[in-house]
Design an enzyme around this catalytic site. Structure first.
Site, PDB file in Angstrom:
ATOM      1  N   TYR A 134      20.232  -7.426   1.682  1.00  0.00           N
ATOM      2  CA  TYR A 134      20.713  -6.624   2.797  1.00  0.00           C
ATOM      3  C   TYR A 134      19.689  -5.595   3.281  1.00  0.00           C
ATOM      4  CZ  TYR A 134      25.528  -8.358   2.692  1.00  0.00           C
ATOM      5  OH  TYR A 134      26.659  -9.137   2.787  1.00  0.00           O
ATOM      6  N   LYS A 186      22.045 -15.088 -10.872  1.00  0.00           N
ATOM      7  CA  LYS A 186      21.573 -16.475 -10.871  1.00  0.00           C
ATOM      8  C   LYS A 186      20.201 -16.445 -11.543  1.00  0.00           C
ATOM      9  CE  LYS A 186      21.955 -20.800  -9.466  1.00  0.00           C
ATOM     10  NZ  LYS A 186      23.028 -21.753  -9.808  1.00  0.00           N
ATOM     11  N   ASP A 219      27.596 -19.097  -9.463  1.00  0.00           N
ATOM     12  CA  ASP A 219      28.375 -20.304  -9.131  1.00  0.00           C
ATOM     13  C   ASP A 219      29.478 -20.530 -10.173  1.00  0.00           C
ATOM     14  OD1 ASP A 219      26.292 -20.797 -10.919  1.00  0.00           O
ATOM     15  OD2 ASP A 219      25.786 -22.771 -10.120  1.00  0.00           O
ATOM     16  N   ASP A 243      29.095  -9.609  -2.111  1.00  0.00           N
ATOM     17  CA  ASP A 243      29.793  -9.860  -0.846  1.00  0.00           C
ATOM     18  C   ASP A 243      30.618 -11.137  -0.965  1.00  0.00           C
ATOM     19  OD1 ASP A 243      30.403  -9.666   1.975  1.00  0.00           O
ATOM     20  OD2 ASP A 243      28.978 -11.313   2.258  1.00  0.00           O
ATOM     21  N   ASP A 247      35.204 -11.832  -1.583  1.00  0.00           N
ATOM     22  CA  ASP A 247      36.151 -12.544  -0.712  1.00  0.00           C
ATOM     23  C   ASP A 247      37.012 -13.491  -1.550  1.00  0.00           C
ATOM     24  OD1 ASP A 247      35.296 -11.261   1.586  1.00  0.00           O
ATOM     25  OD2 ASP A 247      34.944 -13.108   2.718  1.00  0.00           O
TER      26      ASP A 247
END
Ligand code: IPM
Ligand code: MN
Length: 349
Positions: A134, A186, A219, A243, A247
């Protein structure tokens, strides 16, 4: 005690949910004053004047105790303008480096995943909020040609990573938490940024011997959110992964309509918001669920030290969800203001 609360109602359903949130704030206010400072920021202002966040208003935001934000975004405005120049600019300029997103399943809320029991979903995501992908670092080379290059860099500083990791460990120690911090990243592919995060988690974590440490690839974390959410207590992760997984977190807690979050600068001015956005399908209909914005007020009150009032909001939300048959978007069965009234009723009891 007097708190100066900035209010950015914003776009879409922002004004409707902020209206309910402020109704609840007024109902639980006891022994302290609140001065609301309204800011006309968002798509309407931009379309009218071309201004997104003028310097004077940014300065005024810096002088507040805390901010409540509805939502920003509008199909008439080019993507990125309001997101980067308003929302992200406030987060960065006020150095709100923690994006705190609790994932709580309130009583009576329908599970999206049938195997989840009522208590399975109770975690909090500590999303790094000041750097990573970001940061805006990068650029184009030979733009618009067949040889175009677009670079978007993830910036991860030792200072930035350390402060967010420390926040996560401190949070894991608070009453009501289960003393477990899971790093979500990751590390098998992002071997530079992931390595820094892992080293900092190990170093800072060694100062918190009572807190368990875990690591999950991002993941795989998506699988666990659905399959075994109870393995998570406090998650710490970078800006982009945070982010995305929040959700998914919102969906397993019952939908975007109940997911609240805070952009926190522990030493400065923080900003609380429902994380669901402007919800154009609901705008102006009185059908948007205000619980996310009300949850944002609960977090706001906790941040400014009004613990008793925050607890009353929590009781009110739990009362409301217990009364409501269904919580998922579009099938709320209650109007926006009826939900607000239920929270007020429950907060009084
Ligand atoms: C969020 C939103 C923002 C983000 C957008 C609107 C810039 O998706 O708060 O999660 O990506 O952080
Ligand atoms: Mn998001």
């Amino acid at each position: 005690m007097n708190h100066r609360v900035g209010v950015i109602r914003g776009d879409g359903t922002g004004p409707e949910v902020v209206g309910e949130a402020l109704k609840v704030l007024e109902a639980v206010r006891d022994g302290f004053e609140v001065e609301l400072v309204e800011f006309d920021l968002g798509a309407e202002r931009y379309l009218r004047t071309g201004e997104v966040l003028p310097e004077e208003e940014l300065e005024a935001l810096r002088g507040l105790d805390v901010i409540l934000l509805g939502a920003v975004g509008d199909p008439r405005v080019r993507p990125g303008v309001l997101e980067r120049e308003l929302l992200l600019r406030i987060r960065f300029e006020l150095d709100q480096y923690v994006n705190l997103r609790p994932v709580i399943r309130y009583p009576g809320v329908k599970a999206l995943v049938p195997s989840h029991s009522e208590d399975d979903v109770n975690m909090v995501v500590v999303r790094e909020n000041s750097e990573g992908l970001y940061s805006g670092a990068g650029g184009f080379h030979r733009k618009g040609t067949p040889h175009e290059v677009a670079v978007q860099e993830s910036i991860n500083t030792r200072h930035g990573v350390e402060r967010i990791v420390r926040y996560a460990f401190e949070l894991a120690m608070r009453p009501g938490r289960r003393r477990k911090v899971t790093l979500v990243h990751k590390t098998n592919v992002l071997t530079f940024a992931g390595d820094l995060y892992q080293r900092v988690v190990d170093e800072v974590g060694s100062e918190y011997p009572d807190v368990d440490r875990d690591y999950v690839h991002v993941d795989a974390a998506c699988i666990y959110f659905l399959d075994q959410p109870s393995r998570f207590d406090v998650i710490v992760t970078d800006n982009m992964f945070g982010d995305i997984v929040t959700d998914l977190g919102a969906m397993i807690q019952g939908g975007m309509g109940i997911a609240a979050g805070g952009n926190i600068n522990p030493e400065g001015v923080s900003m609380f918001e429902p994380i669901g956005g402007t919800a154009p399908d609901h705008t102006g209909k009185g059908t948007i669920n205000p619980l996310a914005a009300i949850g944002a007020v609960q977090m706001l009150l906790a941040q400014i030290g009004e613990k008793a009032a925050a607890e009353r909001v929590d009781r009110g939300i739990r009362f409301a969800t217990s009364k409501m048959a269904s919580m998922r978007a579009g099938e709320m069965g209650f109007s926006t203001s009826e939900v607000g009234d239920l929270v007020v009723e429950g907060a009084a009891g």
